[in-house]
Design a protein around this motif. Structure first.
Motif, PDB file in Angstrom:
ATOM      1  N   ASP A   1      42.624  36.444  27.079  1.00 12.01           N
ATOM      2  CA  ASP A   1      42.462  37.660  27.973  1.00 12.01           C
ATOM      3  C   ASP A   1      41.341  37.481  28.645  1.00 12.01           C
ATOM      4  O   ASP A   1      40.242  36.785  28.532  1.00 12.01           O
ATOM      5  CB  ASP A   1      41.962  38.673  26.461  1.00 12.01           C
ATOM      6  CG  ASP A   1      41.887  40.033  26.916  1.00 12.01           C
ATOM      7  OD1 ASP A   1      42.610  40.301  28.048  1.00 12.01           O
ATOM      8  OD2 ASP A   1      41.011  40.700  26.490  1.00 12.01           O
ATOM      9  N   ARG A   2      41.255  38.400  29.867  1.00  7.86           N
ATOM     10  CA  ARG A   2      40.309  38.219  30.992  1.00  7.86           C
ATOM     11  C   ARG A   2      38.880  38.667  30.469  1.00  7.86           C
ATOM     12  O   ARG A   2      37.887  38.022  30.918  1.00  7.86           O
ATOM     13  CB  ARG A   2      40.877  39.118  32.236  1.00  7.86           C
ATOM     14  CG  ARG A   2      41.809  38.784  33.098  1.00  7.86           C
ATOM     15  CD  ARG A   2      41.737  37.316  33.430  1.00  7.86           C
ATOM     16  NE  ARG A   2      41.325  37.438  34.975  1.00  7.86           N
ATOM     17  CZ  ARG A   2      41.121  36.348  35.630  1.00  7.86           C
ATOM     18  NH1 ARG A   2      41.034  34.974  34.973  1.00  7.86           N
ATOM     19  NH2 ARG A   2      40.766  36.156  36.855  1.00  7.86           N
ATOM     20  N   ASP A   3      38.904  39.785  29.734  1.00  8.90           N
ATOM     21  CA  ASP A   3      37.588  40.271  29.376  1.00  8.90           C
ATOM     22  C   ASP A   3      36.749  39.010  28.262  1.00  8.90           C
ATOM     23  O   ASP A   3      35.662  38.617  28.610  1.00  8.90           O
ATOM     24  CB  ASP A   3      37.558  41.469  28.321  1.00  8.90           C
ATOM     25  CG  ASP A   3      37.957  42.616  29.480  1.00  8.90           C
ATOM     26  OD1 ASP A   3      37.650  42.394  30.802  1.00  8.90           O
ATOM     27  OD2 ASP A   3      38.579  43.419  29.108  1.00  8.90           O
ATOM     28  N   ILE A   4      37.594  38.444  27.530  1.00 10.52           N
ATOM     29  CA  ILE A   4      37.036  37.549  26.343  1.00 10.52           C
ATOM     30  C   ILE A   4      36.822  36.216  27.181  1.00 10.52           C
ATOM     31  O   ILE A   4      35.696  35.551  27.042  1.00 10.52           O
ATOM     32  CB  ILE A   4      38.131  37.262  25.318  1.00 10.52           C
ATOM     33  CG1 ILE A   4      38.492  38.385  24.544  1.00 10.52           C
ATOM     34  CG2 ILE A   4      37.723  36.288  24.457  1.00 10.52           C
ATOM     35  CD1 ILE A   4      39.371  38.461  23.709  1.00 10.52           C
ATOM     36  N   TRP A   5      37.533  36.039  28.345  1.00 12.40           N
ATOM     37  CA  TRP A   5      37.497  34.556  29.050  1.00 12.40           C
ATOM     38  C   TRP A   5      36.016  34.873  29.721  1.00 12.40           C
ATOM     39  O   TRP A   5      35.329  33.780  29.914  1.00 12.40           O
ATOM     40  CB  TRP A   5      38.655  34.281  29.925  1.00 12.40           C
ATOM     41  CG  TRP A   5      38.435  33.222  30.962  1.00 12.40           C
ATOM     42  CD1 TRP A   5      38.122  33.422  32.305  1.00 12.40           C
ATOM     43  CD2 TRP A   5      38.418  31.911  30.518  1.00 12.40           C
ATOM     44  NE1 TRP A   5      38.087  32.048  32.696  1.00 12.40           N
ATOM     45  CE2 TRP A   5      38.308  31.261  31.800  1.00 12.40           C
ATOM     46  CE3 TRP A   5      38.650  31.350  29.376  1.00 12.40           C
ATOM     47  CZ2 TRP A   5      38.305  29.837  31.961  1.00 12.40           C
ATOM     48  CZ3 TRP A   5      38.835  29.753  29.725  1.00 12.40           C
ATOM     49  CH2 TRP A   5      38.703  29.375  30.822  1.00 12.40           C
ATOM     50  N   LYS A   6      35.793  35.868  30.469  1.00 12.39           N
ATOM     51  CA  LYS A   6      34.466  36.188  31.289  1.00 12.39           C
ATOM     52  C   LYS A   6      33.206  36.098  30.463  1.00 12.39           C
ATOM     53  O   LYS A   6      32.287  35.547  30.769  1.00 12.39           O
ATOM     54  CB  LYS A   6      34.539  37.468  31.820  1.00 12.39           C
ATOM     55  CG  LYS A   6      35.492  37.437  33.084  1.00 12.39           C
ATOM     56  CD  LYS A   6      35.177  38.638  33.993  1.00 12.39           C
ATOM     57  CE  LYS A   6      36.167  38.977  35.196  1.00 12.39           C
ATOM     58  NZ  LYS A   6      35.868  40.231  36.055  1.00 12.39           N
ATOM     59  N   LYS A   7      33.343  36.612  29.193  1.00 10.16           N
ATOM     60  CA  LYS A   7      32.340  36.459  28.080  1.00 10.16           C
ATOM     61  C   LYS A   7      32.037  34.998  27.685  1.00 10.16           C
ATOM     62  O   LYS A   7      30.801  34.460  27.631  1.00 10.16           O
ATOM     63  CB  LYS A   7      32.441  37.186  26.923  1.00 10.16           C
ATOM     64  CG  LYS A   7      32.224  38.773  27.192  1.00 10.16           C
ATOM     65  CD  LYS A   7      32.499  39.625  26.014  1.00 10.16           C
ATOM     66  CE  LYS A   7      32.442  41.019  26.396  1.00 10.16           C
ATOM     67  NZ  LYS A   7      32.814  42.006  25.236  1.00 10.16           N
TER      68      LYS A   7
ATOM     69  N   LYS B   1      30.450  32.993  30.633  1.00 12.59           N
ATOM     70  CA  LYS B   1      29.074  33.216  31.006  1.00 12.59           C
ATOM     71  C   LYS B   1      27.982  32.640  30.631  1.00 12.59           C
ATOM     72  O   LYS B   1      28.066  32.204  29.381  1.00 12.59           O
ATOM     73  CB  LYS B   1      28.831  35.056  30.976  1.00 12.59           C
ATOM     74  CG  LYS B   1      27.694  35.446  31.425  1.00 12.59           C
ATOM     75  CD  LYS B   1      27.550  37.046  31.068  1.00 12.59           C
ATOM     76  CE  LYS B   1      26.387  37.499  31.830  1.00 12.59           C
ATOM     77  NZ  LYS B   1      26.251  39.079  31.513  1.00 12.59           N
TER      78      LYS B   1
END
Length: 154
Positions: free
Chosen positions: A43-49, A52
């Motif tokens: 998932d894009r949101d989980i990947w970004k977190k 980071k």
């Protein structure tokens, strides 16, 4: 077709007809192969977190310092113009003799200049119209005065 193969080999050296031995590899120990069964994008949101990096853990950039591939740090030092007469350097052979001769020549010129100016001052004093003054009783006082007209002594 596996993506990663893990194998261990033993090296066997046997006699051959030349000076170099005959080298053979024999599989020894555990061996296994790794491969991918399925691929699922995160998932894009989980990947970004997850990827980071906090600002505190990032190294701060320092000017004039770089790191090479081996991990060593190289730095540049900027110096102003250097006066080599003030820095103690090792002198060898002809360069040392040349510098010593130049220094002696400069000292000799200074000496000649000061002795010439002293001789000029003595000559100027003797040619000027300086006279010794005398008291009323006729003795010399020892004081030197510069006069424009000669004194008459009776």
């Amino acid at each position: 077709e596996p993506a990663v193969s893990f194998r261990r080999y033993a090296i066997l050296c046997s006699k051959s007809g030349s000076n170099l031995p005959r080298v053979e590899l024999q599989e020894a120990g555990p061996s296994f192969s790794l491969g991918l069964d399925r691929v699922k994008e995160p998932d894009r949101d989980i990947w970004k977190k997850a990827i980071k990096v906090p600002k505190a853990s990032k190294p701060k950039k320092v000017k004039n310092i770089s790191t090479v591939e081996t991990g060593k740090q190289l730095g540049q030092i900027h110096l102003g113009k250097q006066d080599f007469d003030q820095i103690h350097t090792v002198h060898h052979g002809k360069a040392k003799e040349k510098k010593l001769r130049a220094d002696l020549e400069i000292q000799a010129r200074k000496k000649r200049k000061t002795s010439a100016s002293a001789a000029d001052a003595v000559a100027a004093m003797s040619s000027s119209s300086e006279r010794r003054t005398s008291c009323a009783n006729g003795r010399a006082t020892g004081k030197l005065t510069a006069t424009r007209t000669p004194l008459l002594v009776r």
